[in-house]
Design a protein around this motif. Structure first.
Motif, PDB file in Angstrom:
ATOM      1  N   ASN A 191     -12.626 -12.545   2.144  1.00 43.42           N
ATOM      2  CA  ASN A 191     -13.280 -11.381   1.534  1.00 43.42           C
ATOM      3  C   ASN A 191     -13.111 -10.086   2.328  1.00 43.42           C
ATOM      4  O   ASN A 191     -13.770  -9.089   2.028  1.00 43.42           O
ATOM      5  CB  ASN A 191     -14.773 -11.633   1.279  1.00 43.42           C
ATOM      6  N   THR A 192     -12.265 -10.104   3.365  1.00 40.34           N
ATOM      7  CA  THR A 192     -11.854  -8.827   3.951  1.00 40.34           C
ATOM      8  C   THR A 192     -10.813  -8.207   3.021  1.00 40.34           C
ATOM      9  O   THR A 192     -10.263  -8.873   2.149  1.00 40.34           O
ATOM     10  CB  THR A 192     -11.257  -9.006   5.350  1.00 40.34           C
ATOM     11  N   ILE A 193     -10.556  -6.926   3.205  1.00 39.64           N
ATOM     12  CA  ILE A 193      -9.603  -6.247   2.324  1.00 39.64           C
ATOM     13  C   ILE A 193      -8.547  -5.501   3.137  1.00 39.64           C
ATOM     14  O   ILE A 193      -8.789  -5.109   4.279  1.00 39.64           O
ATOM     15  CB  ILE A 193     -10.319  -5.263   1.367  1.00 39.64           C
ATOM     16  N   ASN A 194      -7.399  -5.339   2.538  1.00 43.15           N
ATOM     17  CA  ASN A 194      -6.339  -4.506   3.101  1.00 43.15           C
ATOM     18  C   ASN A 194      -6.279  -3.211   2.300  1.00 43.15           C
ATOM     19  O   ASN A 194      -6.284  -3.242   1.071  1.00 43.15           O
ATOM     20  CB  ASN A 194      -4.986  -5.216   3.050  1.00 43.15           C
ATOM     21  N   LEU A 195      -6.241  -2.100   3.007  1.00 45.93           N
ATOM     22  CA  LEU A 195      -6.241  -0.781   2.370  1.00 45.93           C
ATOM     23  C   LEU A 195      -4.926  -0.074   2.667  1.00 45.93           C
ATOM     24  O   LEU A 195      -4.356  -0.226   3.748  1.00 45.93           O
ATOM     25  CB  LEU A 195      -7.406   0.061   2.906  1.00 45.93           C
ATOM     26  N   ILE A 196      -4.490   0.739   1.711  1.00 46.80           N
ATOM     27  CA  ILE A 196      -3.206   1.421   1.874  1.00 46.80           C
ATOM     28  C   ILE A 196      -3.261   2.786   1.196  1.00 46.80           C
ATOM     29  O   ILE A 196      -4.037   3.014   0.263  1.00 46.80           O
ATOM     30  CB  ILE A 196      -2.063   0.549   1.286  1.00 46.80           C
ATOM     31  N   GLY A 197      -2.408   3.710   1.666  1.00 42.62           N
ATOM     32  CA  GLY A 197      -2.255   4.993   1.003  1.00 42.62           C
ATOM     33  C   GLY A 197      -1.304   4.850  -0.186  1.00 42.62           C
ATOM     34  O   GLY A 197      -0.950   3.736  -0.587  1.00 42.62           O
ATOM     35  N   ILE A 198      -0.884   5.977  -0.746  1.00 39.68           N
ATOM     36  CA  ILE A 198      -0.022   5.954  -1.925  1.00 39.68           C
ATOM     37  C   ILE A 198       1.397   6.396  -1.589  1.00 39.68           C
ATOM     38  O   ILE A 198       2.362   5.833  -2.086  1.00 39.68           O
ATOM     39  CB  ILE A 198      -0.610   6.859  -3.031  1.00 39.68           C
ATOM     40  N   ASN A 199       1.517   7.382  -0.714  1.00 36.77           N
ATOM     41  CA  ASN A 199       2.815   7.996  -0.451  1.00 36.77           C
ATOM     42  C   ASN A 199       3.268   7.698   0.982  1.00 36.77           C
ATOM     43  O   ASN A 199       2.848   8.362   1.921  1.00 36.77           O
ATOM     44  CB  ASN A 199       2.713   9.506  -0.665  1.00 36.77           C
ATOM     45  N   PRO A 200       4.149   6.688   1.173  1.00 39.82           N
ATOM     46  CA  PRO A 200       4.572   6.332   2.529  1.00 39.82           C
ATOM     47  C   PRO A 200       5.313   7.448   3.257  1.00 39.82           C
ATOM     48  O   PRO A 200       5.351   7.471   4.486  1.00 39.82           O
ATOM     49  CB  PRO A 200       5.478   5.111   2.314  1.00 39.82           C
ATOM     50  N   LYS A 201       5.885   8.394   2.512  1.00 43.36           N
ATOM     51  CA  LYS A 201       6.582   9.508   3.155  1.00 43.36           C
ATOM     52  C   LYS A 201       5.616  10.432   3.874  1.00 43.36           C
ATOM     53  O   LYS A 201       6.024  11.217   4.731  1.00 43.36           O
ATOM     54  CB  LYS A 201       7.384  10.303   2.108  1.00 43.36           C
ATOM     55  N   LYS A 202       4.335  10.349   3.508  1.00 42.84           N
ATOM     56  CA  LYS A 202       3.319  11.201   4.128  1.00 42.84           C
ATOM     57  C   LYS A 202       2.367  10.372   4.994  1.00 42.84           C
ATOM     58  O   LYS A 202       1.239  10.768   5.252  1.00 42.84           O
ATOM     59  CB  LYS A 202       2.506  11.917   3.041  1.00 42.84           C
ATOM     60  N   ALA A 203       2.816   9.213   5.430  1.00 43.00           N
ATOM     61  CA  ALA A 203       1.933   8.254   6.095  1.00 43.00           C
ATOM     62  C   ALA A 203       1.355   8.806   7.391  1.00 43.00           C
ATOM     63  O   ALA A 203       2.040   9.433   8.186  1.00 43.00           O
ATOM     64  CB  ALA A 203       2.692   6.960   6.367  1.00 43.00           C
ATOM     65  N   SER A 204       0.058   8.549   7.581  1.00 43.67           N
ATOM     66  CA  SER A 204      -0.615   8.845   8.836  1.00 43.67           C
ATOM     67  C   SER A 204      -0.739   7.543   9.620  1.00 43.67           C
ATOM     68  O   SER A 204      -0.317   6.480   9.177  1.00 43.67           O
ATOM     69  CB  SER A 204      -2.009   9.430   8.560  1.00 43.67           C
ATOM     70  N   ALA A 205      -1.369   7.638  10.791  1.00 42.38           N
ATOM     71  CA  ALA A 205      -1.513   6.448  11.635  1.00 42.38           C
ATOM     72  C   ALA A 205      -2.355   5.375  10.951  1.00 42.38           C
ATOM     73  O   ALA A 205      -2.208   4.185  11.226  1.00 42.38           O
ATOM     74  CB  ALA A 205      -2.138   6.841  12.971  1.00 42.38           C
ATOM     75  N   SER A 206      -3.238   5.801  10.050  1.00 44.63           N
ATOM     76  CA  SER A 206      -4.125   4.840   9.371  1.00 44.63           C
ATOM     77  C   SER A 206      -3.684   4.577   7.933  1.00 44.63           C
ATOM     78  O   SER A 206      -4.499   4.217   7.087  1.00 44.63           O
ATOM     79  CB  SER A 206      -5.567   5.365   9.390  1.00 44.63           C
TER      80      SER A 206
END
Length: 217
Positions: free
Chosen positions: A177-192
């Protein structure tokens, strides 16, 4: 200007904001001597002071992210153009005062909080959610039962985790029940950009997004 050091980036933002060191003391009670030490790279600011500076710059209509100010990661800051001043100079509607766009956004936000007192609001502080959510866009979400998070895969959410609010897509719900979170645009990826095995304190599917008015000019 060399922006490799945090002091140089602080000075850069201050210049965009058209603030002198005495201005920061007068308007925000920010010590001139402390600021001088930061800008000359004699001393690095604490995380608390970095957040204080971010609030000052945003209050002065400078769009700057935590990642850029602290680590030099991401796009360089820019000045938020006040479209409301342009509008007021161009239009007069029967001498009725215009409500500016930022006020309208705030009215909407207050209405959401009135209808849903437990709602969470936030401002996007990175570029990794483009084009869905852009830097400085406002978002709001309604918290859901943590026992029902399995319905949230691939859903954009506000997630409170370790005393910070993230705006992320739920990428995967793990067996524990832990979750993995992600952004949308890998070209603009930050450290998190990608966070794995997160146990959220609160998770709220996004129901409201309001674009930064600067995007329309």
């Amino acid at each position: 200007m060399n922006l490799k050091n945090i002091g140089d980036r602080i000075k850069y933002c201050r210049k965009i904001a058209k603030l002198t060191r005495p201005d920061l003391l007068r308007k925000y009670n920010f010590s001139q001597s402390t600021l001088n030490q930061y800008e000359l790279n004699i001393k690095n600011p604490s995380d608390q002071k970095i957040n204080e500076l971010l609030d000052i710059f945003k209050n002065e209509n400078v769009i700057v992210s935590l990642q850029w100010l602290k680590n030099g990661i991401g796009e360089t800051p820019k000045e938020f153009k006040n479209t409301d001043l342009i509008t007021q100079n161009m239009l007069t509607i029967n001498n009725i005062p215009l409500i500016d766009s930022l006020q309208l956004i705030d009215i909407e936000k207050q209405l959401i909080l009135k209808l849903y007192p437990n709602a969470i609001t936030g401002v996007c502080d990175n570029f990794e959610l483009e084009p869905t959510v852009k830097f400085s866009d406002e978002v709001a979400g309604i918290p859901c039962d943590l026992n029902k998070i399995r319905n949230l895969e691939d859903v954009l959410c506000l997630v409170k985790y370790k005393n910070k609010i993230y705006i992320k897509v739920v990428n995967k719900i793990n067996e524990d029940n832990t979750i993995n979170l992600i952004g949308i645009n890998p070209k603009k990826a930050s450290a998190s950009f990608y966070l794995s095995n997160v146990t959220p304190d609160v998770i709220a599917p996004v129901i409201w997004i309001r674009k930064n008015p600067d995007d329309y000019i």
